[in-house]
Motif scaffolding. Sequence first.
Motif, PDB file in Angstrom:
ATOM      1  N   THR A  20      -1.007  -0.042   5.490  1.00 21.05           N
ATOM      2  CA  THR A  20      -0.117  -1.269   5.132  1.00 21.05           C
ATOM      3  C   THR A  20      -0.462  -1.704   3.582  1.00 21.05           C
ATOM      4  O   THR A  20      -1.388  -1.735   3.452  1.00 21.05           O
ATOM      5  CB  THR A  20      -0.231  -2.132   6.420  1.00 21.05           C
ATOM      6  OG1 THR A  20      -1.716  -2.587   6.217  1.00 21.05           O
ATOM      7  CG2 THR A  20      -0.029  -1.611   7.354  1.00 21.05           C
ATOM      8  N   GLY A  22      -0.905  -4.731   3.197  1.00 19.92           N
ATOM      9  CA  GLY A  22      -2.239  -5.798   3.436  1.00 19.92           C
ATOM     10  C   GLY A  22      -3.371  -5.329   2.991  1.00 19.92           C
ATOM     11  O   GLY A  22      -4.188  -6.104   2.476  1.00 19.92           O
ATOM     12  N   THR A  25      -4.002  -4.874  -0.609  1.00 23.12           N
ATOM     13  CA  THR A  25      -3.876  -6.243  -1.429  1.00 23.12           C
ATOM     14  C   THR A  25      -5.244  -6.739  -1.346  1.00 23.12           C
ATOM     15  O   THR A  25      -5.601  -7.485  -2.192  1.00 23.12           O
ATOM     16  CB  THR A  25      -2.755  -7.047  -0.854  1.00 23.12           C
ATOM     17  OG1 THR A  25      -1.323  -6.484  -0.828  1.00 23.12           O
ATOM     18  CG2 THR A  25      -2.643  -8.359  -1.467  1.00 23.12           C
ATOM     19  N   LYS A  26      -5.889  -6.739  -0.017  1.00 17.59           N
ATOM     20  CA  LYS A  26      -7.012  -7.317   0.092  1.00 17.59           C
ATOM     21  C   LYS A  26      -8.149  -6.469  -0.492  1.00 17.59           C
ATOM     22  O   LYS A  26      -8.990  -7.141  -1.051  1.00 17.59           O
ATOM     23  CB  LYS A  26      -7.508  -7.322   1.751  1.00 17.59           C
ATOM     24  CG  LYS A  26      -6.841  -8.122   2.533  1.00 17.59           C
ATOM     25  CD  LYS A  26      -6.963  -8.001   4.055  1.00 17.59           C
ATOM     26  CE  LYS A  26      -6.377  -8.767   4.837  1.00 17.59           C
ATOM     27  NZ  LYS A  26      -6.559  -8.413   6.362  1.00 17.59           N
TER      28      LYS A  26
END
Length: 193
Positions: A20, A22, A25-26
């Motif tokens: 994903t 996310g 991005t993290k």
Amino acid sequence: MPKRKRRPAPPTQAKRAQPTSGVWTKALFAALGAVLVKGADMLDNLDRLPNAVTSTAHHAYEWWAVDQAWSGGWTDEGCIDCPVPDVFITINLLVRNGIASGEVQTPPMIGKLPYPHLLIDGKKVDGTVTGIFYDYVGGRKTKFAAFTLAAHGNDRVITVIEDPLGIFPKQPGDLFKTGRYEEAVEAAPAPSK
């Protein structure tokens, strides 16, 4: 021409799970934060790394190449049954890859030579170091005496073979170890070839 329909994947092959956005991005923000917070330290450590590797390799080579049983400080000062109790000899010796170097001192040198010590150049072969005591006079290597240093248990027995100035004890004397080889490494000049 009619469009072909795509066949479904066989049930034995599993579809790859796509990460994903996310998670990526993290991870990106974590890496960016680490660079912003510790970036200078990271670059400084990368700058020091080659010197640290070289230094560690040099210390490992010195440990391997230096003969620890022979290198160090040796003296007969304090010997109770020495032939001449007032004439003692002190040697700082470094034996590396069979080549001996260092310095020697004895009280009679003080009156006969303008400097308080002589340098050592020699070779270790089968438990005996044979070499010369020398110094540079007028830019030339000048031999002052020749010697042998033989193992006698944990001690060393020095015999001065040639001594035209008469600055060394005439009879062989037992030398006792007074220091570790690290001290001799710092005190001794680089061996000549």
